[in-house]
Design a protein around this motif. Structure first.
Motif: not given
Length: 295
Positions: A175-197
């Motif tokens: 459903d759309q709400a779950t997709r939005d939550a997963m997208l936010q989680q994905l963006n947060a994970e990308r930012e975390r990996r960028a900070q670690v790098t």
């Protein structure tokens, strides 16, 4: 004569009727079954035999072909069913199942709507299996999930004389709400990996700088050590010369130092005119005499 003709005519009609009956019986008795079918034969409403592809014979007027069943592989229409994962995420799963009938005598006498029964069975098994997995596992272990669903469906429909040849999960929709939550989680994970790098890059830069400073300090210490060794060697040589030549060698070394000092003073800017004490002039004079004598 008319009676004789009438008797002959009646006998001929009976003969023709008998011949027609025999031909009809033979026609009914012979059954040619296509390669893609199996025929179920009943006698007085009970199962008598299952005819396979080719020429078959049945008892006329006693046996009849009650069901003609296709044994070709069939595909159920794509079905969508809702399921809830172990981590309470609602998903809509699109499935498709392929099957074929192996034992038509079981199929026709044990189940009325084959497609509907299989579709219902698949829906229940899909919900049960997805309920055992988290959403990430559903996405990443789709092949294992398909294998499990196929095996479970095969066990469920075995009593119906059916073989499930393939089961497919075409899509898993959120459903759309779950997709939005997963997208936010994905963006947060990308930012975390960028900070670690970035942090690892900065750490590496500091380590390299420290290694460079350490190397420079080691090289400087090494140079000082070599210089000290050279001066020590020079001192040892001078000491040995003094030991062998006495005061004259010592005066010679002092004269060299005095000449070097004079050259250094004369090389400076704005120091073309140098005023020296008389004693210093006498010392330089002695030094020049010694140097001249050495030359």
């Amino acid at each position: 004569m008319d009676q004789i003709a009438t008797g002959i005519g009646g006998g001929g009609f009976f003969t023709l009727l008998l011949a027609g009956f025999i031909i009809l019986s033979v026609f009914i008795a012979i059954r040619i079954v296509p390669q893609s079918e199996k025929h179920v034969v009943e006698r007085f409403g009970r199962l008598k035999a299952v005819l396979g592809p080719g020429i078959n014979f049945i008892v006329p007027f006693l046996d009849r072909v009650a069901h003609k069943v296709s044994i070709l592989e069939r595909q159920l229409p794509t079905a969508s069913q809702d399921a809830i994962t172990l981590d309470n995420v609602l998903v809509k799963v699109d499935t498709s199942v392929f099957y074929r009938i192996l034992e038509p005598e079981k199929t026709v006498y044990r189940i009325r709507d084959v497609d509907g029964a299989i579709a219902t069975t698949v829906a229940g098994i899909v919900r049960a299996e997805i309920g055992k997995m988290e959403l990430d596992q559903v996405q990443s272990n789709r092949s294992a999930l398909i294998t499990t669903i196929k095996a479970s469906v095969e066990d469920a429909v075995d009593a119906w004389g059916i073989e499930v040849t393939r089961a497919e999960i075409l899509d898993v929709n959120l459903d759309q709400a779950t997709r939005d939550a997963m997208l936010q989680q994905l963006n947060a994970e990308r930012e975390r990996r960028a900070q670690v790098t970035r942090a690892e890059g900065q750490k590496r830069a500091v380590e390299l700088q420290a290694d460079g400073d350490l190397y420079a300090a080691e090289q400087e210490a090494k140079a000082k050590r070599i210089l000290a060794e050279a001066e020590a060697y020079s001192t040892a040589v001078i000491a040995e010369a003094i030991k062998e030549s006495g005061l004259e060698a010592a005066q010679y070394q002092v004269a060299l130092k005095q000449v070097d000092a004079l050259n250094a003073l004369g090389a400076g800017q704005g120091k073309q005119t140098i005023v020296l004490p008389a004693a210093a002039l006498e010392a330089f004079g002695d030094a020049f005499k010694l140097l001249k004598g050495r030359g």
